[in-house]
Design a protein around this motif. Structure first.
Motif, PDB file in Angstrom:
ATOM      1  N   GLN A 353       0.833  -1.207   0.000  1.00  8.70           N
ATOM      2  CA  GLN A 353       0.000   0.000   0.000  1.00  8.70           C
ATOM      3  C   GLN A 353       0.866   1.255   0.000  1.00  8.70           C
ATOM      4  O   GLN A 353       0.539   2.243  -0.677  1.00  8.70           O
ATOM      5  N   LEU A 354       1.960   1.223   0.753  1.00  8.01           N
ATOM      6  CA  LEU A 354       2.864   2.372   0.796  1.00  8.01           C
ATOM      7  C   LEU A 354       3.512   2.594  -0.563  1.00  8.01           C
ATOM      8  O   LEU A 354       3.601   3.738  -1.042  1.00  8.01           O
ATOM      9  N   LEU A 355       3.961   1.526  -1.190  1.00  2.19           N
ATOM     10  CA  LEU A 355       4.526   1.640  -2.535  1.00  2.19           C
ATOM     11  C   LEU A 355       3.524   2.288  -3.487  1.00  2.19           C
ATOM     12  O   LEU A 355       3.870   3.188  -4.253  1.00  2.19           O
ATOM     13  N   GLN A 356       2.285   1.825  -3.421  1.00  6.10           N
ATOM     14  CA  GLN A 356       1.263   2.333  -4.337  1.00  6.10           C
ATOM     15  C   GLN A 356       1.000   3.821  -4.119  1.00  6.10           C
ATOM     16  O   GLN A 356       0.783   4.567  -5.087  1.00  6.10           O
ATOM     17  N   LYS A 357       1.039   4.256  -2.864  1.00  6.16           N
ATOM     18  CA  LYS A 357       0.843   5.677  -2.593  1.00  6.16           C
ATOM     19  C   LYS A 357       1.906   6.518  -3.309  1.00  6.16           C
ATOM     20  O   LYS A 357       1.611   7.598  -3.838  1.00  6.16           O
ATOM     21  N   GLY A 358       3.144   6.044  -3.283  1.00  6.15           N
ATOM     22  CA  GLY A 358       4.202   6.754  -3.987  1.00  6.15           C
ATOM     23  C   GLY A 358       4.016   6.722  -5.491  1.00  6.15           C
ATOM     24  O   GLY A 358       4.157   7.740  -6.175  1.00  6.15           O
ATOM     25  N   TRP A 359       3.690   5.533  -6.016  1.00  2.28           N
ATOM     26  CA  TRP A 359       3.481   5.416  -7.464  1.00  2.28           C
ATOM     27  C   TRP A 359       2.345   6.315  -7.942  1.00  2.28           C
ATOM     28  O   TRP A 359       2.420   6.905  -9.029  1.00  2.28           O
ATOM     29  N   ALA A 391      10.589  14.779  -5.783  1.00  6.75           N
ATOM     30  CA  ALA A 391      10.099  13.478  -5.325  1.00  6.75           C
ATOM     31  C   ALA A 391       9.856  13.482  -3.816  1.00  6.75           C
ATOM     32  O   ALA A 391       8.802  13.027  -3.343  1.00  6.75           O
ATOM     33  N   PHE A 392      10.806  14.008  -3.058  1.00  9.83           N
ATOM     34  CA  PHE A 392      10.653  13.987  -1.602  1.00  9.83           C
ATOM     35  C   PHE A 392       9.587  14.965  -1.131  1.00  9.83           C
ATOM     36  O   PHE A 392       8.897  14.715  -0.126  1.00  9.83           O
ATOM     37  N   GLU A 393       9.404  16.048  -1.832  1.00  7.71           N
ATOM     38  CA  GLU A 393       8.320  16.964  -1.478  1.00  7.71           C
ATOM     39  C   GLU A 393       6.964  16.314  -1.737  1.00  7.71           C
ATOM     40  O   GLU A 393       6.015  16.488  -0.957  1.00  7.71           O
ATOM     41  N   ARG A 394       6.852  15.545  -2.820  1.00  6.74           N
ATOM     42  CA  ARG A 394       5.599  14.821  -3.082  1.00  6.74           C
ATOM     43  C   ARG A 394       5.355  13.774  -2.002  1.00  6.74           C
ATOM     44  O   ARG A 394       4.218  13.601  -1.535  1.00  6.74           O
ATOM     45  N   LEU A 395       6.400  13.045  -1.617  1.00  7.77           N
ATOM     46  CA  LEU A 395       6.239  12.042  -0.569  1.00  7.77           C
ATOM     47  C   LEU A 395       5.791  12.694   0.734  1.00  7.77           C
ATOM     48  O   LEU A 395       4.951  12.155   1.456  1.00  7.77           O
TER      49      LEU A 395
END
Length: 402
Positions: A353-359, A391-395
């Motif tokens: 689920q965490l991976l998917q949130k990033g994708w 990328a890190f700001e989006r995360l």
């Protein structure tokens, strides 16, 4: 800087798995939701244009309209010898001790099958590079993992007692070693290599050492070739190198071994030669000579500065913004290996689920489970700093803000 590590290179439609492979299999990220572009941080290739001397060398050779049978040039061997002397302090290396390999993993299997039979146990450290685990298991060997342990400072270390116990219990005579280590980014210190080699010598273990990351060194760390630590290491190690990770040449295929012991060298060379698969491509040969030159050295020095900045920023950002995410700053490679166990437990979230949130928001990070990280994510930092920052700001805004 002299070279361009800031421009965003357009790679869509240019045969790049990192972008064109989205959603193609379970290993690849899925495309992002509308409103987000994709930031490739999964497969281990770089999003920088390579050093100009490589395309110059390829183009110069390609202009000659004949591409028939050829011999490997002395310039190829001379470039490798000069590179290792300058970068790694290796002296006395000769042409005879160098051999072409059609990829590091092919060389690993040639060496494995020279000194072990299907069903035999092979020692390797975990977390482990997925290429190792797949090729070892696919060829019928039994993997025995010795887990790396974090010390009080969070640095991954070899567990020597565990290594020795497993070598004895499983009658192991071949170990696959990774230096610098993928995926943790450790650059082994001399005393660590010496201790490991003492154990290998005690039990007569032949070492297959993947040193493909040896040029990608961060924050002043230095690579020590495994074969250099003592006489046993020199005579009982098959080391594998390539310009592919350093200069982003994986699509051209082309690695090489350094093996000092004649018997070991003859066996590995024979394994690669008998199936007639192990033949160098003429353009790959010229790409290496274009890479392993003075301008290539200058370019790599700037690359490592760029990657150090990216790694420092990423690790600092994680430590200050992502409570429950643990990461050890890599000393080499351009990969991060995030331990997400505490965050997932706290938030009742699975690693998938965490991976998917990033994708979903275009951060194309990679599932760490195939690398033997139970609740880990692997991230590629070989991008312009502006993309790493984005990328890190989006995360922060969309993934870890919950």
């Amino acid at each position: 800087m002299k070279y361009d590590f800031t421009s965003i290179m357009e790679r869509n439609g240019k045969d790049a798995v990192a972008l064109d492979g989205l959603g193609q299999d379970s290993f690849a990220p899925t495309p992002p939701k509308d409103g987000f572009d994709f930031i490739p941080m999964w497969v281990a290739d770089m999003n920088f244009p390579t050093v100009p001397t490589i395309p110059e060398a390829i183009i110069a050779r390609a202009k000659h309209p004949a591409y028939g049978y050829f011999e490997i040039s002395d310039a190829y061997y001379d470039a490798i010898i000069r590179w290792h002397e300058t970068r790694n302090g290796v002296t006395g290396l000769s042409k005879e001790q160098i051999g072409y390999e059609n990829g590091v993993l092919g060389g690993v299997i040639s060496a494995l099958t020279s000194y072990a039979s299907p069903g035999d146990a092979v020692l390797l450290h975990s977390p482990a590079y997925i290429g190792f685990t797949e090729c070892i298991s696919q060829n019928g060997f039994r993997m025995v993992h010795s887990a790396l342990k974090k010390d009080a400072q969070g640095i991954y270390r070899m567990d020597y007692a565990d290594m020795e116990e497993k070598i004895k219990a499983n009658h192991i005579h071949v170990a696959v070693f990774c230096s610098p280590h993928n995926p943790t980014g450790r650059v082994w210190e001399r005393d660590e290599l010496e201790h490991a080699m003492q154990i290998f010598e005690t039990y007569g273990v032949t070492v297959i050492s993947d040193e493909i990351w040896s040029d990608i060194l961060l924050n002043g760390n230095r690579h020590i070739p495994t074969q250099s630590v003592n006489s046993y290491a020199r005579e009982h190690t098959a080391a594998f190198y390539a310009p592919s990770k350093t200069f982003n040449l994986a699509g051209l295929i082309g690695s090489y071994h350094i093996i000092y012991n004649r018997t070991l060298r003859d066996r590995v060379t024979s394994k690669g030669a008998k199936p007639h698969y192990n033949s160098i491509n003429v353009l790959s040969m010229h790409a290496l000579t274009g890479a392993y030159c003075q301008e290539g050295q200058d370019w790599v020095d700037e690359l490592c500065q760029t990657l150090s900045q990216n790694a420092n920023y990423a690790c600092d950002y994680i430590h200050t913004h992502f409570d429950g995410i643990s990461v050890t700053k890599p000393e080499g490679t351009y990969m991060l290996f995030l331990d997400c166990t505490k965050w997932c437990e706290t938030h009742g979230t699975s690693i998938q689920q965490l991976l998917q949130k990033g994708w979903d928001v275009g951060v194309g990070w990679q599932d760490g489970r195939p690398f033997y990280g139970e609740c880990h994510i692997r991230m590629n930092l070989a991008l312009p700093f502006s993309r790493v920052k984005e990328a890190f700001e989006r995360l922060s805004s969309h993934v870890f803000s919950a």
